[in-house]
Design an enzyme around this catalytic site. Structure first.
Site, PDB file in Angstrom:
ATOM      1  N   LYS A  85       3.813   2.881   6.442  1.00 52.34           N
ATOM      2  CA  LYS A  85       2.817   3.912   6.778  1.00 52.34           C
ATOM      3  C   LYS A  85       1.927   3.465   7.939  1.00 52.34           C
ATOM      4  O   LYS A  85       1.720   4.209   8.875  1.00 52.34           O
ATOM      5  CB  LYS A  85       1.915   4.238   5.565  1.00 52.34           C
ATOM      6  CG  LYS A  85       2.646   4.888   4.408  1.00 52.34           C
ATOM      7  CD  LYS A  85       1.663   5.356   3.341  1.00 52.34           C
ATOM      8  CE  LYS A  85       0.877   4.222   2.705  1.00 52.34           C
ATOM      9  NZ  LYS A  85       1.699   3.258   1.930  1.00 52.34           N
ATOM     10  N   ARG A 140      -4.851   9.074  -2.769  1.00 52.63           N
ATOM     11  CA  ARG A 140      -3.933   8.201  -3.488  1.00 52.63           C
ATOM     12  C   ARG A 140      -3.823   8.589  -4.954  1.00 52.63           C
ATOM     13  O   ARG A 140      -3.145   7.913  -5.712  1.00 52.63           O
ATOM     14  CB  ARG A 140      -4.448   6.774  -3.397  1.00 52.63           C
ATOM     15  CG  ARG A 140      -3.485   5.791  -2.787  1.00 52.63           C
ATOM     16  CD  ARG A 140      -4.182   4.455  -2.773  1.00 52.63           C
ATOM     17  NE  ARG A 140      -3.307   3.386  -2.431  1.00 52.63           N
ATOM     18  CZ  ARG A 140      -3.091   2.941  -1.193  1.00 52.63           C
ATOM     19  NH1 ARG A 140      -3.667   3.523  -0.177  1.00 52.63           N
ATOM     20  NH2 ARG A 140      -2.291   1.925  -1.004  1.00 52.63           N
ATOM     21  N   ARG A 196       5.349  -9.371   5.748  1.00 52.91           N
ATOM     22  CA  ARG A 196       4.411  -8.600   6.582  1.00 52.91           C
ATOM     23  C   ARG A 196       3.267  -9.468   7.105  1.00 52.91           C
ATOM     24  O   ARG A 196       2.710 -10.291   6.382  1.00 52.91           O
ATOM     25  CB  ARG A 196       3.859  -7.456   5.739  1.00 52.91           C
ATOM     26  CG  ARG A 196       2.681  -6.759   6.376  1.00 52.91           C
ATOM     27  CD  ARG A 196       2.551  -5.378   5.899  1.00 52.91           C
ATOM     28  NE  ARG A 196       1.995  -5.267   4.561  1.00 52.91           N
ATOM     29  CZ  ARG A 196       1.791  -4.096   3.966  1.00 52.91           C
ATOM     30  NH1 ARG A 196       2.126  -2.982   4.585  1.00 52.91           N
ATOM     31  NH2 ARG A 196       1.288  -4.051   2.760  1.00 52.91           N
ATOM     32  N   ARG A 213      -1.841 -10.517   4.209  1.00 52.85           N
ATOM     33  CA  ARG A 213      -2.849  -9.909   3.344  1.00 52.85           C
ATOM     34  C   ARG A 213      -2.908 -10.584   1.977  1.00 52.85           C
ATOM     35  O   ARG A 213      -1.880 -10.940   1.418  1.00 52.85           O
ATOM     36  CB  ARG A 213      -2.539  -8.423   3.141  1.00 52.85           C
ATOM     37  CG  ARG A 213      -3.122  -7.563   4.217  1.00 52.85           C
ATOM     38  CD  ARG A 213      -2.594  -6.158   4.182  1.00 52.85           C
ATOM     39  NE  ARG A 213      -2.575  -5.527   2.869  1.00 52.85           N
ATOM     40  CZ  ARG A 213      -2.229  -4.272   2.669  1.00 52.85           C
ATOM     41  NH1 ARG A 213      -1.886  -3.510   3.686  1.00 52.85           N
ATOM     42  NH2 ARG A 213      -2.227  -3.765   1.462  1.00 52.85           N
ATOM     43  N   ARG A 215       0.875  -2.852  -7.368  1.00 49.68           N
ATOM     44  CA  ARG A 215       0.675  -1.761  -6.402  1.00 49.68           C
ATOM     45  C   ARG A 215       1.782  -0.722  -6.520  1.00 49.68           C
ATOM     46  O   ARG A 215       1.544   0.477  -6.396  1.00 49.68           O
ATOM     47  CB  ARG A 215       0.585  -2.323  -4.985  1.00 49.68           C
ATOM     48  CG  ARG A 215      -0.771  -2.998  -4.747  1.00 49.68           C
ATOM     49  CD  ARG A 215      -0.751  -3.958  -3.582  1.00 49.68           C
ATOM     50  NE  ARG A 215      -0.358  -3.349  -2.339  1.00 49.68           N
ATOM     51  CZ  ARG A 215       0.122  -4.023  -1.292  1.00 49.68           C
ATOM     52  NH1 ARG A 215       0.284  -5.328  -1.356  1.00 49.68           N
ATOM     53  NH2 ARG A 215       0.444  -3.382  -0.201  1.00 49.68           N
TER      54      ARG A 215
HETATM   55  P1  ADP Z   1      -0.507  -0.277   1.031  1.00 47.74           P
HETATM   56  O1  ADP Z   1      -0.278   1.155   1.293  1.00 47.74           O
HETATM   57  O2  ADP Z   1       0.435  -1.155   1.797  1.00 47.74           O
HETATM   58  O3  ADP Z   1      -0.542  -0.615  -0.434  1.00 47.74           O
HETATM   59  P2  ADP Z   1      -3.296  -0.092   1.951  1.00 47.74           P
HETATM   60  O4  ADP Z   1      -3.786  -0.927   3.064  1.00 47.74           O
HETATM   61  O5  ADP Z   1      -3.180   1.358   2.179  1.00 47.74           O
HETATM   62  O6  ADP Z   1      -1.906  -0.739   1.545  1.00 47.74           O
HETATM   63  O7  ADP Z   1      -4.222  -0.316   0.643  1.00 47.74           O
HETATM   64  C1  ADP Z   1      -4.490  -1.588   0.156  1.00 47.74           C
HETATM   65  C2  ADP Z   1      -5.390  -1.497  -1.067  1.00 47.74           C
HETATM   66  O8  ADP Z   1      -6.637  -0.849  -0.728  1.00 47.74           O
HETATM   67  C3  ADP Z   1      -4.858  -0.672  -2.242  1.00 47.74           C
HETATM   68  O9  ADP Z   1      -3.985  -1.408  -3.067  1.00 47.74           O
HETATM   69  C4  ADP Z   1      -6.170  -0.286  -2.950  1.00 47.74           C
HETATM   70  O10 ADP Z   1      -6.694  -1.361  -3.699  1.00 47.74           O
HETATM   71  C5  ADP Z   1      -7.123  -0.041  -1.784  1.00 47.74           C
HETATM   72  N1  ADP Z   1      -7.101   1.376  -1.373  1.00 47.74           N
HETATM   73  C6  ADP Z   1      -6.683   1.870  -0.179  1.00 47.74           C
HETATM   74  N2  ADP Z   1      -6.779   3.212  -0.147  1.00 47.74           N
HETATM   75  C7  ADP Z   1      -7.265   3.592  -1.364  1.00 47.74           C
HETATM   76  C8  ADP Z   1      -7.569   4.830  -1.987  1.00 47.74           C
HETATM   77  N3  ADP Z   1      -7.375   6.003  -1.342  1.00 47.74           N
HETATM   78  N4  ADP Z   1      -8.064   4.830  -3.252  1.00 47.74           N
HETATM   79  C9  ADP Z   1      -8.260   3.693  -3.908  1.00 47.74           C
HETATM   80  N5  ADP Z   1      -7.975   2.482  -3.399  1.00 47.74           N
HETATM   81  C10 ADP Z   1      -7.483   2.414  -2.147  1.00 47.74           C
END
Ligand code: ADP
Length: 219
Positions: free
Chosen positions: A13, A88, A127, A161, A172
């Site tokens: 993404k 999400r 990554r 990360r 996740r």
């Molecule tokens: P990925 O899509 O690779 O899991 P992101 O960078 O989008 O990684 O998100 C990393 C973390 O940030 C998530 O596992 C969560 O803990 C938090 N996070 C990101 N966006 C949201 C959201 N919309 N609601 C709740 N937590 C979020």
């Protein structure tokens, strides 16, 4: 255009959003990047988010929705945006509908990046992100930088990360299935979803995404 990008962790993404946002001249809004920026600046929001993120859980909705709402209210998002990582879950999706409805606007489409689970795990393990800009994403095998540990785009330092470890990735993925997948159905009922396979080279996936969004635009 106002677009939401969905897909499991490791679907690409961030990588795709970075290119698509440039191509479409709209801001790339990633809640993950916003949280990580808050963590590296040591803000109270960052401190609160960090524990959830490191455990692979969702940051509480009130915090996330408030942050997304503030970001969407900024001027550069007035003429479109590419949302990555938000919404999400269903609560966030409904909150987004309300935020947009207050301005009399709605989403144009939802792009769903589909990728098999074993591939996701391989992608995440290798990554590497740039410290200067979280949308500069590399992979030690699939998209290696010219110089190890250095960002090709800006010379920044690359790092792994904290939530890209195997056990956190499993959480996740679980959270993705239970919390996030239902929003795909929610948006599908509104006729908004296009699913594209996210396997193959980065630019092949980008081309599929551009074609899908082009069709949305004309619809
Ligand atoms: P990925 O899509 O690779 O899991 P992101 O960078 O989008 O990684 O998100 C990393 C973390 O940030 C998530 O596992 C969560 O803990 C938090 N996070 C990101 N966006 C949201 C959201 N919309 N609601 C709740 N937590 C979020």
């Amino acid at each position: 255009m106002r677009i939401v990008l969905v897909g499991p962790p490791g679907a690409g993404k961030g990588t795709q959003a970075h290119v698509l946002a440039k191509t479409l001249s709209i801001p790339h809004i990633s809640t993950g990047d916003l949280f990580r920026a808050n963590i590296s600046q040591g803000t109270p929001l960052g401190l609160e988010a960090k524990g959830y993120m490191d455990a692979g859980r969702l940051v509480p909705d009130e915090v996330t929705i408030g942050m997304a709402k503030d970001r969407l209210a900024q001027e550069d998002a007035a003429h479109g945006f590419l949302l990555d990582g938000f919404p999400r879950n269903l609560v966030q999706a409904k909150a987004l509908d309300e935020i947009l409805a207050e301005s009399g606007i709605a989403l144009n489409g939802v792009l769903d990046l589909e990728v098999p689970e074993d591939e996701v795990v391989k992608r995440i393990a290798g990554r590497r992100l740039c410290r200067n800009d979280g949308s500069h994403v590399f992979h030690v095998h699939y998209n290696a930088p010219s110089v190890e540990g250095v960002c090709d785009e800006c010379g920044g330092e690359l790092y792994q990360r904290a939530d890209d470890t195997e056990s956190t990735v499993r959480n996740r993925l679980e959270v993705y299935h239970t919390e996030t997948e239902p929003i795909i159905e929610y948006y599908a009922q509104q006729g908004l979803v296009t699913t594209i396979p996210a396997l193959g080279k980065v630019d092949e996936v980008t081309q599929r995404a551009v074609d899908a969004l082009e069709q949305r635009k004309q619809a």
